[in-house]
Design an enzyme around this catalytic site. Structure first.
Site, PDB file in Angstrom:
ATOM      1  N   ARG A  57       0.835  -1.213   0.000  1.00 25.22           N
ATOM      2  CA  ARG A  57       0.000   0.000   0.000  1.00 25.22           C
ATOM      3  C   ARG A  57       0.869   1.264   0.000  1.00 25.22           C
ATOM      4  O   ARG A  57       0.455   2.311  -0.470  1.00 25.22           O
ATOM      5  CB  ARG A  57      -0.961  -0.012   1.200  1.00 25.22           C
ATOM      6  N   TYR A 110     -17.614  13.185 -15.867  1.00 22.49           N
ATOM      7  CA  TYR A 110     -18.002  11.806 -15.572  1.00 22.49           C
ATOM      8  C   TYR A 110     -18.986  11.782 -14.389  1.00 22.49           C
ATOM      9  O   TYR A 110     -18.819  12.513 -13.408  1.00 22.49           O
ATOM     10  CB  TYR A 110     -16.733  11.017 -15.242  1.00 22.49           C
ATOM     11  N   ASP A 182      -9.471  15.582 -16.051  1.00 19.56           N
ATOM     12  CA  ASP A 182      -9.657  14.149 -16.334  1.00 19.56           C
ATOM     13  C   ASP A 182      -9.348  13.901 -17.813  1.00 19.56           C
ATOM     14  O   ASP A 182     -10.083  14.331 -18.694  1.00 19.56           O
ATOM     15  CB  ASP A 182     -11.103  13.759 -15.997  1.00 19.56           C
ATOM     16  N   LYS A 207      -9.816   2.183 -18.839  1.00 18.29           N
ATOM     17  CA  LYS A 207     -10.222   2.467 -20.218  1.00 18.29           C
ATOM     18  C   LYS A 207      -9.064   2.218 -21.190  1.00 18.29           C
ATOM     19  O   LYS A 207      -8.495   1.137 -21.162  1.00 18.29           O
ATOM     20  CB  LYS A 207     -10.785   3.886 -20.292  1.00 18.29           C
TER      21      LYS A 207
HETATM   22  C1  LIG Z   1     -14.574   5.406 -16.358  1.00 16.66           C
HETATM   23  C2  LIG Z   1     -14.256   6.826 -16.090  1.00 16.66           C
HETATM   24  C3  LIG Z   1     -13.969   7.269 -14.797  1.00 16.66           C
HETATM   25  C4  LIG Z   1     -14.032   6.347 -13.582  1.00 16.66           C
HETATM   26  O1  LIG Z   1     -13.081   5.354 -13.664  1.00 16.66           O
HETATM   27  P1  LIG Z   1     -13.210   3.910 -12.904  1.00 16.66           P
HETATM   28  O2  LIG Z   1     -11.948   3.255 -13.289  1.00 16.66           O
HETATM   29  O3  LIG Z   1     -14.451   3.270 -13.447  1.00 16.66           O
HETATM   30  O4  LIG Z   1     -13.342   4.207 -11.453  1.00 16.66           O
HETATM   31  C5  LIG Z   1     -13.665   8.604 -14.611  1.00 16.66           C
HETATM   32  N1  LIG Z   1     -13.639   9.470 -15.651  1.00 16.66           N
HETATM   33  C6  LIG Z   1     -13.912   9.079 -16.908  1.00 16.66           C
HETATM   34  C7  LIG Z   1     -13.878  10.077 -18.006  1.00 16.66           C
HETATM   35  C8  LIG Z   1     -14.229   7.752 -17.178  1.00 16.66           C
HETATM   36  O5  LIG Z   1     -14.518   7.376 -18.425  1.00 16.66           O
END
Ligand SMILES: *Cc1c(COP(=O)(O)O)cnc(C)c1O
Length: 391
Positions: A57, A110, A182, A207
């Site tokens: 961790r 998101y 993001d 992703k």
């Molecule tokens: C999927 C996504 C998230 C969240 O990510 P997780 O890995 O599902 O927690 C945040 N921002 C965007 C733009 C996303 O596509």
């Protein structure tokens, strides 16, 4: 040698250049690390030897390897990997706040991030306020004495609108705000927000970076100081990534440039096809000349990303028929993987919103979001064509 040392886990492509040993770094699938002596433990505590680890961790060679790669990709001083994109969003935002501070958040972010700002921050004494997409360039009406961070994305989900990242970062800085960005939709190959002024960048590794729809992970990229602050929080809040997941992300990163190039090509080919289709009412993809943000996207992005939105004629009922009729494209939430995925935002990210709220978010109820994979573009086009014709 104490096994608290991370020897043998740096890849041949690490900073040291080619060396002998395994081509692929072994996974340090361990919770804890042993020490030869109190003296070695003292050296760990001094923080002077980056190859000593104590407990996963707090840090782990496989996680560190991934952090170094991500920092290189985003051209950041440092990076931190976490258990999910949402762990990155929540830990990252909290790491920038002092007691009572407020986050200004683009209304087009998101869903999980929006929920954190709307529901959780106020519960813990922080403020959260939303700024409509159109007003990000002039924050005067929204900034209060407690405003500390601006959080936004570009292109936006699910409408693929493009924000002038450099101009909005400059506006935020003029008003004394830090910028949290993001970059999940774009990947660092398409867009580098730190170079455009962002202070801290997050990714959902789930992703395109991992790219194979087989894990959940997240990351933060930024200056040494910002990452140290986030790491300090993560150690206590506990959202660390598992080493095996980090290994899979490292494997995915080896083909990132190939996958992203193919996804971008597929998205452009499919967007052009949909734009010319008699049964399609609207297509939003920054790579199309018809997109209002096309020139801006061409300036701040390299390629236009692998996600597009479109609406068939005939409203939500028609969209549901097209959705049901797809044979190659899978019906699933998420994006950025090697398989093309389709989702209906009114049933996923924008579920439960009123017609007025949807209009404010710029979301037509018939909107279909398509995340392009690495299949043959002709196969994808044939699949969409048959689904549209039968609807
Ligand atoms: C999927 C996504 C998230 C969240 O990510 P997780 O890995 O599902 O927690 C945040 N921002 C965007 C733009 C996303 O596509």
């Amino acid at each position: 040698m104490g096994s608290g040392r991370g020897d043998g886990t740096r890849s041949v492509h690490g900073r040291g250049g080619p060396r002998r040993g395994p081509l692929v770094a072994p996974i340090a699938q361990t919770s804890t690390f042993t020490y030869d002596s109190a003296a070695e433990l003292r050296r760990y505590l001094d923080g002077t030897d980056p190859e000593l680890f104590l407990y996963t961790r707090y840090g782990n060679p496989t996680l560190r390897e991934l952090e170094e790669r991500l920092a290189e990709l985003e051209q950041a001083d440092d990076a931190l990997v976490l258990a999910s994109g949402m762990a990155a969003a929540t830990t990252g935002l909290l790491s920038m706040l002092a007691p009572g501070d407020e986050v200004l958040c683009s209304a087009s972010v998101y869903g999980g991030t929006a929920r954190f700002v709307r529901e959780l921050l106020p519960r813990f004494g922080f403020g959260g306020r939303f700024v409509p997409f159109e007003e990000l360039h002039d924050l005067g009406r929204h900034v209060g004495p407690r405003s500390r961070v601006l959080c936004f994305e570009s292109p936006t989900n699910p409408t693929l609108r493009v924000v002038d990242v450099e101009a909005v970062c400059a506006e935020a800085h003029r008003r004394g705000l830090l910028v949290f960005f993001d970059n999940t939709f774009s990947t660092p190959l398409v867009q580098r927000p730190l170079a455009l002024g962002a202070d801290l960048v997050m990714h959902s590794l789930t992703k395109a970076l991992a790219g194979h729809s087989d894990l959940i992970g997240g990351a933060l990229c930024g200056s040494t100081e910002r990452i140290a602050a986030a790491r300090g929080l993560m150690k206590v809040m506990g959202g660390c990534l598992d080493p095996h997941a980090a290994f899979l992300v490292l494997r995915g990163l080896r083909t990132l440039h190939l996958r992203v190039a193919r996804q971008n090509e597929n998205a452009l080919a499919v967007a052009r096809f949909l734009e010319g289709h008699a049964r399609v009412a609207a297509v939003s993809y920054p790579g199309l000349a018809s997109h209002p943000g096309h020139a801006l996207a061409a300036r701040q992005m390299r390629g236009f990303g692998g996600v597009l939105a479109f609406a068939p004629k005939g409203g939500l009922a028609a969209a549901e028929r097209v959705f049901d009729g797809l044979k190659l494209v899978a019906r699933a939430a998420s994006l950025g993987g090697v398989e093309s995925l389709v989702s209906l935002p009114v049933h996923t990210s924008h579920h439960g919103l009123s017609a007025e709220q949807l209009a404010a978010a710029g979301v037509d109820p018939a909107t279909m979001r398509l995340s392009l994979g690495v299949e043959d573009a002709a196969d994808l086009i044939a699949d969409l064509d048959q689904a549209l014709e039968r609807a």
